[in-house]
Design a protein around this motif. Structure first.
Motif, mmCIF file in Angstrom:
data_model
loop_
_atom_site.group_PDB
_atom_site.id
_atom_site.type_symbol
_atom_site.label_atom_id
_atom_site.label_comp_id
_atom_site.label_asym_id
_atom_site.label_seq_id
_atom_site.Cartn_x
_atom_site.Cartn_y
_atom_site.Cartn_z
ATOM 1 N N SER A 82 0.815 -1.221 0.000
ATOM 2 C CA SER A 82 0.000 0.000 0.000
ATOM 3 C C SER A 82 0.846 1.268 0.000
ATOM 4 O O SER A 82 0.481 2.256 -0.646
ATOM 5 C CB SER A 82 -0.974 0.006 1.181
ATOM 6 O OG SER A 82 -0.269 -0.056 2.399
ATOM 7 N N GLU A 83 1.980 1.270 0.673
ATOM 8 C CA GLU A 83 2.828 2.461 0.702
ATOM 9 C C GLU A 83 3.368 2.780 -0.701
ATOM 10 O O GLU A 83 3.365 3.934 -1.142
ATOM 11 C CB GLU A 83 3.991 2.259 1.683
ATOM 12 C CG GLU A 83 4.815 3.507 1.883
ATOM 13 C CD GLU A 83 5.873 3.321 2.966
ATOM 14 O OE1 GLU A 83 6.944 3.924 2.813
ATOM 15 O OE2 GLU A 83 5.628 2.582 3.941
ATOM 16 N N THR A 84 3.807 1.754 -1.402
ATOM 17 C CA THR A 84 4.321 1.948 -2.758
ATOM 18 C C THR A 84 3.198 2.383 -3.701
ATOM 19 O O THR A 84 3.385 3.258 -4.545
ATOM 20 C CB THR A 84 4.987 0.660 -3.280
ATOM 21 O OG1 THR A 84 6.007 0.281 -2.360
ATOM 22 C CG2 THR A 84 5.592 0.859 -4.652
ATOM 23 N N LYS A 85 2.022 1.788 -3.535
ATOM 24 C CA LYS A 85 0.871 2.195 -4.356
ATOM 25 C C LYS A 85 0.543 3.666 -4.124
ATOM 26 O O LYS A 85 0.275 4.404 -5.077
ATOM 27 C CB LYS A 85 -0.353 1.338 -4.038
ATOM 28 C CG LYS A 85 -0.307 -0.045 -4.619
ATOM 29 C CD LYS A 85 -1.577 -0.802 -4.269
ATOM 30 C CE LYS A 85 -1.568 -2.199 -4.835
ATOM 31 N NZ LYS A 85 -2.783 -2.948 -4.464
ATOM 32 N N LYS A 90 0.509 9.284 -6.086
ATOM 33 C CA LYS A 90 0.913 10.686 -5.962
ATOM 34 C C LYS A 90 1.702 11.135 -7.192
ATOM 35 O O LYS A 90 1.513 12.239 -7.692
ATOM 36 C CB LYS A 90 1.737 10.899 -4.691
ATOM 37 C CG LYS A 90 0.925 10.798 -3.421
ATOM 38 C CD LYS A 90 1.811 10.899 -2.190
ATOM 39 C CE LYS A 90 1.014 10.680 -0.932
ATOM 40 N NZ LYS A 90 1.856 10.659 0.273
ATOM 41 N N ILE A 91 2.584 10.262 -7.672
ATOM 42 C CA ILE A 91 3.359 10.590 -8.878
ATOM 43 C C ILE A 91 2.421 10.766 -10.065
ATOM 44 O O ILE A 91 2.552 11.729 -10.831
ATOM 45 C CB ILE A 91 4.417 9.500 -9.160
ATOM 46 C CG1 ILE A 91 5.498 9.525 -8.081
ATOM 47 C CG2 ILE A 91 5.019 9.668 -10.555
ATOM 48 C CD1 ILE A 91 6.433 8.326 -8.112
ATOM 49 N N LEU A 92 1.476 9.862 -10.225
ATOM 50 C CA LEU A 92 0.525 9.959 -11.328
ATOM 51 C C LEU A 92 -0.292 11.249 -11.230
ATOM 52 O O LEU A 92 -0.471 11.946 -12.230
ATOM 53 C CB LEU A 92 -0.407 8.744 -11.341
ATOM 54 C CG LEU A 92 -1.468 8.730 -12.428
ATOM 55 C CD1 LEU A 92 -0.830 8.749 -13.814
ATOM 56 C CD2 LEU A 92 -2.360 7.515 -12.271
ATOM 57 N N SER A 94 0.576 14.007 -9.805
ATOM 58 C CA SER A 94 1.477 15.106 -10.126
ATOM 59 C C SER A 94 1.672 15.242 -11.636
ATOM 60 O O SER A 94 1.673 16.347 -12.181
ATOM 61 C CB SER A 94 2.821 14.880 -9.439
ATOM 62 O OG SER A 94 3.758 15.837 -9.843
ATOM 63 N N LEU A 95 1.830 14.127 -12.315
ATOM 64 C CA LEU A 95 2.003 14.156 -13.769
ATOM 65 C C LEU A 95 0.742 14.631 -14.482
ATOM 66 O O LEU A 95 0.817 15.360 -15.466
ATOM 67 C CB LEU A 95 2.406 12.765 -14.286
ATOM 68 C CG LEU A 95 3.804 12.294 -13.892
ATOM 69 C CD1 LEU A 95 3.995 10.836 -14.276
ATOM 70 C CD2 LEU A 95 4.872 13.171 -14.534
ATOM 71 N N LYS A 96 -0.406 14.217 -13.979
ATOM 72 C CA LYS A 96 -1.665 14.632 -14.598
ATOM 73 C C LYS A 96 -1.931 16.112 -14.388
ATOM 74 O O LYS A 96 -2.492 16.784 -15.250
ATOM 75 C CB LYS A 96 -2.834 13.821 -14.016
ATOM 76 C CG LYS A 96 -2.878 12.397 -14.545
ATOM 77 C CD LYS A 96 -3.923 11.546 -13.855
ATOM 78 C CE LYS A 96 -5.301 12.131 -13.963
ATOM 79 N NZ LYS A 96 -6.335 11.310 -13.322
ATOM 80 N N ASP A 97 -1.523 16.637 -13.228
ATOM 81 C CA ASP A 97 -1.764 18.045 -12.905
ATOM 82 C C ASP A 97 -0.781 18.984 -13.573
ATOM 83 O O ASP A 97 -1.017 20.186 -13.663
ATOM 84 C CB ASP A 97 -1.698 18.265 -11.373
ATOM 85 C CG ASP A 97 -2.840 17.607 -10.649
ATOM 86 O OD1 ASP A 97 -3.845 17.227 -11.296
ATOM 87 O OD2 ASP A 97 -2.739 17.442 -9.415
ATOM 88 N N LYS A 98 0.338 18.435 -14.063
ATOM 89 C CA LYS A 98 1.365 19.256 -14.707
ATOM 90 C C LYS A 98 0.853 19.761 -16.048
ATOM 91 O O LYS A 98 0.364 18.993 -16.865
ATOM 92 C CB LYS A 98 2.629 18.413 -14.913
ATOM 93 C CG LYS A 98 3.779 19.153 -15.529
ATOM 94 C CD LYS A 98 4.970 18.230 -15.684
ATOM 95 C CE LYS A 98 6.087 18.944 -16.416
ATOM 96 N NZ LYS A 98 7.213 18.074 -16.656
ATOM 97 N N PRO A 99 0.974 21.081 -16.292
ATOM 98 C CA PRO A 99 0.527 21.592 -17.607
ATOM 99 C C PRO A 99 1.395 21.026 -18.730
ATOM 100 O O PRO A 99 2.583 20.779 -18.533
ATOM 101 C CB PRO A 99 0.690 23.109 -17.481
ATOM 102 C CG PRO A 99 1.486 23.353 -16.258
ATOM 103 C CD PRO A 99 1.498 22.097 -15.433
ATOM 104 N N ASN A 100 0.789 20.833 -19.875
ATOM 105 C CA ASN A 100 1.548 20.349 -21.035
ATOM 106 C C ASN A 100 2.534 21.393 -21.485
ATOM 107 O O ASN A 100 2.225 22.555 -21.587
ATOM 108 C CB ASN A 100 0.606 20.001 -22.189
ATOM 109 C CG ASN A 100 -0.239 18.793 -21.869
ATOM 110 O OD1 ASN A 100 0.141 17.945 -21.077
ATOM 111 N ND2 ASN A 100 -1.401 18.705 -22.497
ATOM 112 N N ASP A 101 3.750 20.964 -21.753
ATOM 113 C CA ASP A 101 4.792 21.900 -22.211
ATOM 114 C C ASP A 101 4.694 22.115 -23.697
ATOM 115 O O ASP A 101 4.330 21.352 -24.474
ATOM 116 C CB ASP A 101 6.192 21.344 -21.876
ATOM 117 C CG ASP A 101 6.404 21.298 -20.350
ATOM 118 O OD1 ASP A 101 5.841 22.146 -19.658
ATOM 119 O OD2 ASP A 101 7.129 20.395 -19.897
#
Length: 101
Positions: A82-85, A90-92, A94-101
């Motif tokens: 569960s910790e790794t999940k 969180k990484i996913l 963060s990537l989804k919330d990042k604006p497209n460059d």
């Protein structure tokens, strides 16, 4: 054909017949038979072990279809703690919330 897909995937993973056999819990000669004799029908358990060792799905080996990378990723994800999940989620996010460059 199953044997062709098995052989192609094994070679792509740079595994010898013996290496794959050892990893999957079978014999080198049986792997050779699976790759070269179309009438050989392996057990579902063995096909599952082969798919796991070849980092692909059962569907890919048996039918040659399916979105292999996503299914393999999800299979591996399901086996994580569960910790790794939570970290991956969180990484996913963060990537989804990042604006497209």
């Amino acid at each position: 054909m199953f044997g062709e897909r098995l052989q192609t995937r094994r070679k792509m993973m740079n595994l010898t017949l013996e290496q794959l056999a050892t990893k999957a819990g079978t014999t080198k000669s049986y792997i050779w038979e699976l790759e070269n004799k179309p009438d050989i029908k392996p057990s579902a358990d063995l096909v599952n072990r082969l798919a796991k060792e070849l980092d692909c799905t059962v569907e890919h080996l048996v039918h040659g279809d399916g979105n292999d990378e996503d299914q393999v990723f999800f299979r591996e994800y399901k086996s994580l703690g569960s910790e790794t999940k939570n970290t991956l989620q969180k990484i996913l996010k963060s990537l989804k919330d990042k604006p497209n460059d």
